[in-house]
Motif scaffolding. Structure first.
Motif, PDB file in Angstrom:
ATOM      1  N   ALA A 134       9.806   2.645  -0.928  1.00  0.00           N
ATOM      2  CA  ALA A 134       8.981   3.977  -1.504  1.00  0.00           C
ATOM      3  C   ALA A 134       9.535   4.453  -0.302  1.00  0.00           C
ATOM      4  N   VAL A 135       9.277   3.979   0.849  1.00  0.00           N
ATOM      5  CA  VAL A 135       9.468   4.298   2.272  1.00  0.00           C
ATOM      6  C   VAL A 135      10.946   5.306   2.144  1.00  0.00           C
ATOM      7  N   GLN A 136      11.727   4.100   1.696  1.00  0.00           N
ATOM      8  CA  GLN A 136      13.374   5.547   1.921  1.00  0.00           C
ATOM      9  C   GLN A 136      13.624   6.479   0.835  1.00  0.00           C
ATOM     10  N   SER A 137      12.120   5.886  -0.089  1.00  0.00           N
ATOM     11  CA  SER A 137      12.917   7.238  -1.469  1.00  0.00           C
ATOM     12  C   SER A 137      12.182   8.124  -1.875  1.00  0.00           C
ATOM     13  N   GLN A 138      10.663   7.878  -0.430  1.00  0.00           N
ATOM     14  CA  GLN A 138       9.524   9.246  -0.751  1.00  0.00           C
ATOM     15  C   GLN A 138       9.224   9.352   0.672  1.00  0.00           C
ATOM     16  N   PRO A 139       9.818  10.962   0.160  1.00  0.00           N
ATOM     17  CA  PRO A 139       9.694  12.114   1.414  1.00  0.00           C
ATOM     18  C   PRO A 139       8.422  12.113   2.046  1.00  0.00           C
ATOM     19  N   ASP A 177       0.823  -0.592   0.306  1.00  0.00           N
ATOM     20  CA  ASP A 177       0.104  -0.369  -0.233  1.00  0.00           C
ATOM     21  C   ASP A 177       0.640   0.941  -0.153  1.00  0.00           C
ATOM     22  N   PHE A 178       1.641   1.528   0.593  1.00  0.00           N
ATOM     23  CA  PHE A 178       2.856   2.683   1.070  1.00  0.00           C
ATOM     24  C   PHE A 178       3.781   2.704  -0.338  1.00  0.00           C
ATOM     25  N   ASP A 179       4.055   1.468  -0.827  1.00  0.00           N
ATOM     26  CA  ASP A 179       4.947   1.560  -2.323  1.00  0.00           C
ATOM     27  C   ASP A 179       4.074   2.070  -3.363  1.00  0.00           C
ATOM     28  N   HIS A 180       3.333   1.772  -2.997  1.00  0.00           N
ATOM     29  CA  HIS A 180       1.908   2.225  -4.569  1.00  0.00           C
ATOM     30  C   HIS A 180       1.509   3.517  -4.207  1.00  0.00           C
ATOM     31  N   ARG A 181       0.890   3.661  -3.507  1.00  0.00           N
ATOM     32  CA  ARG A 181       0.038   5.358  -2.926  1.00  0.00           C
ATOM     33  C   ARG A 181       1.137   6.060  -2.936  1.00  0.00           C
ATOM     34  N   LYS A 182       2.742   5.769  -2.328  1.00  0.00           N
ATOM     35  CA  LYS A 182       3.528   7.104  -2.161  1.00  0.00           C
ATOM     36  C   LYS A 182       3.206   8.374  -1.019  1.00  0.00           C
ATOM     37  N   PRO A 183       2.243   8.054   0.127  1.00  0.00           N
ATOM     38  CA  PRO A 183       1.762   9.153   0.753  1.00  0.00           C
ATOM     39  C   PRO A 183       2.652  10.366   1.331  1.00  0.00           C
ATOM     40  N   ASP A 184       2.376  11.712   0.997  1.00  0.00           N
ATOM     41  CA  ASP A 184       2.814  12.377   1.657  1.00  0.00           C
ATOM     42  C   ASP A 184       3.397  12.526   2.596  1.00  0.00           C
ATOM     43  N   VAL A 185       1.879  11.867   3.679  1.00  0.00           N
ATOM     44  CA  VAL A 185       1.945  11.439   4.976  1.00  0.00           C
ATOM     45  C   VAL A 185       0.958  10.610   5.695  1.00  0.00           C
ATOM     46  N   LYS A 213       2.438  -1.292  18.414  1.00  0.00           N
ATOM     47  CA  LYS A 213       2.813  -1.281  17.407  1.00  0.00           C
ATOM     48  C   LYS A 213       2.961  -0.675  15.936  1.00  0.00           C
ATOM     49  N   SER A 214       2.664   0.809  16.119  1.00  0.00           N
ATOM     50  CA  SER A 214       3.148   1.307  15.301  1.00  0.00           C
ATOM     51  C   SER A 214       3.738   1.768  15.602  1.00  0.00           C
ATOM     52  N   VAL A 215       5.565   1.301  16.357  1.00  0.00           N
ATOM     53  CA  VAL A 215       6.842   1.519  15.844  1.00  0.00           C
ATOM     54  C   VAL A 215       7.230   0.476  15.140  1.00  0.00           C
ATOM     55  N   ARG A 216       6.752  -0.459  15.408  1.00  0.00           N
ATOM     56  CA  ARG A 216       6.666  -1.709  14.866  1.00  0.00           C
ATOM     57  C   ARG A 216       6.490  -1.880  13.654  1.00  0.00           C
ATOM     58  N   HIS A 217       5.123  -1.001  13.048  1.00  0.00           N
ATOM     59  CA  HIS A 217       4.762  -1.144  11.872  1.00  0.00           C
ATOM     60  C   HIS A 217       6.164  -0.525  10.834  1.00  0.00           C
ATOM     61  N   TYR A 218       6.233   0.681  11.562  1.00  0.00           N
ATOM     62  CA  TYR A 218       6.901   1.214  10.261  1.00  0.00           C
ATOM     63  C   TYR A 218       8.279   1.016  10.326  1.00  0.00           C
ATOM     64  N   LEU A 219       8.935   0.150  11.625  1.00  0.00           N
ATOM     65  CA  LEU A 219      10.224  -0.328  11.194  1.00  0.00           C
ATOM     66  C   LEU A 219       9.830  -1.600   9.967  1.00  0.00           C
ATOM     67  N   GLU A 220       8.431  -1.995  10.141  1.00  0.00           N
ATOM     68  CA  GLU A 220       8.629  -3.113   9.049  1.00  0.00           C
ATOM     69  C   GLU A 220       8.433  -2.446   8.280  1.00  0.00           C
ATOM     70  N   LEU A 221       7.607  -0.974   7.189  1.00  0.00           N
ATOM     71  CA  LEU A 221       8.112  -0.712   6.732  1.00  0.00           C
ATOM     72  C   LEU A 221       8.917  -0.560   5.878  1.00  0.00           C
ATOM     73  N   LEU A 222      10.149   0.236   6.612  1.00  0.00           N
ATOM     74  CA  LEU A 222      11.807   0.690   6.153  1.00  0.00           C
ATOM     75  C   LEU A 222      12.415   0.049   5.844  1.00  0.00           C
ATOM     76  N   HIS A 223      12.336  -1.504   6.161  1.00  0.00           N
ATOM     77  CA  HIS A 223      12.565  -3.304   6.560  1.00  0.00           C
ATOM     78  C   HIS A 223      11.931  -3.604   4.838  1.00  0.00           C
ATOM     79  N   LEU A 224      10.567  -3.315   4.186  1.00  0.00           N
ATOM     80  CA  LEU A 224      10.495  -4.166   3.015  1.00  0.00           C
ATOM     81  C   LEU A 224      10.176  -3.647   1.948  1.00  0.00           C
ATOM     82  N   GLY A 225       9.370  -2.156   2.441  1.00  0.00           N
ATOM     83  CA  GLY A 225       9.265  -1.684   1.432  1.00  0.00           C
ATOM     84  C   GLY A 225      10.256  -0.781   0.660  1.00  0.00           C
TER      85      GLY A 225
END
Length: 328
Positions: A79-84, A47-55, A65-77
């Motif tokens: 777009a999260v690494q290149s999308q401001p 979802d994050f990779d395809h939608r590339k959210p601003d917020v 859970k929020s912390v772990r979810h965000y870390l998982e995005l950083l690990h697997l995603g």
């Protein structure tokens, strides 16, 4: 002032609760043209990779859970690494101090008290507006490669934490810890245990046992004084090795773990406890005098249930203990 357009900006609400996600979306829909939901745990990275959210709004009921979810995005995603983008985390009333610390230390950009719903229903869209203004300012002055490299380096450091799951370090040492047995351990005699009280309720008949691990005996007295009027049985360990030995004799309902100790640091002790399956369910609250972002993340990666920053006041510690023991 940085220019942004709320009508074309994308806000993504990530949650494991359909009702909470829908409520957050309803509040945001008034001002923002593209508010999307991510509620399928299998598709959250996609979802994050395809939608590339601003917020990105993290609407998980537990802050961890929020912390772990965000870390998982950083690990697997990708777009999260290149999308401001900017992050807004929703929290409960008891989690506000921790949410504040996470935002102050740069883990997230802003927090909103969401459970129970406060009177200020406009606080969430206001946080999204502020996030977009901040993002627009960054984009306006983004000097291409240099800042992006710094940004990615920070993300890479967080990714490294994910390469070593909780319990991996010190597994052999942790396997030597035996199941907790009977008593025989000296406990606090200041009245914090409340064992002499009349059995007015199940909680008072069976007071929760709290293991306090800290090499500073003065800190023992502080904790004892703060919790003396509550129905807890306090057991004290003067270091990491002492704590592991005590677990052979008593099984606590909660462990308050200091980080800086001369024999073993608290995170190493936490990893060893988590590595022993019989103790994996015991909640561990890290107590630290450091406020750096990496301490918070390292604590959660080690398997901590939560954390409290020293010096803490009476209400902060009592509320955290009650929250973790589900007594709030």
């Amino acid at each position: 002032m940085a220019v942004y357009s709320s009508s074309v900006s994308t806000v993504l609400v990530a949650s494991d609760n359909v009702h909470d996600a829908a409520l957050a979306k309803k509040l945001l829909d008034v001002d923002f043209g593209k508010v999307l939901l991510s509620i399928d745990p299998v598709r959250m990275t996609e979802d994050f990779d395809h939608r590339k959210p601003d917020v990105l709004v993290l609407a998980f009921r537990a802050l961890e859970k929020s912390v772990r979810h965000y870390l998982e995005l950083l690990h697997l995603g990708g777009a999260v690494q290149s999308q401001p983008h900017r992050t807004v985390v929703l929290c409960g009333k008891e989690e506000v101090p921790q949410a504040y610390e996470l935002c102050r230390d740069g883990v997230f950009n802003d927090y909103v008290l969401f459970w129970p719903m406060a009177d200020d229903a406009l606080r969430l869209p206001m946080a999204a507006h502020n996030a977009l203004r901040s993002l627009a300012a960054v984009r306006a002055g983004w000097p291409a490669a240099q800042d992006l490299a710094v940004h990615n380096h920070r993300l890479a450091r967080q990714l490294e934490l994910l390469l070593h799951p909780p319990g991996e370090a010190g597994r052999e040492a942790g396997a030597a810890v035996e199941p907790a047995g009977g008593g025989g351990v000296a406990v606090d005699e200041s009245g914090a245990g409340g064992e002499g009280r009349s059995p007015e309720s199940p909680a008072k008949r069976q007071p929760a046992t709290i293991l306090v691990v800290d090499d500073d005996e003065f800190q023992h007295k502080i904790v004892s004084t703060i919790l003396k009027d509550d129905n807890y049985r306090l057991v004290f360990a003067t270091g990491g090795v002492d704590a592991l030995n005590l677990l052979r004799k008593v099984r606590p309902d909660l462990i308050l773990m200091d980080v800086m100790m001369p024999d073993m640091d608290g995170l190493a002790v936490t990893r060893q406890i988590r590595a022993a399956s019989r103790f994996s369910g015991i909640p561990i609250v890290i107590i630290t005098g450091k406020r750096e972002k990496n301490i918070v993340i390292d604590s959660l990666k080690a398997g901590a249930t939560g954390f409290v920053v020293k010096p803490f006041d009476r209400d902060t510690l009592r509320n955290k203990v009650a929250q973790v023991l589900h007594l709030a």
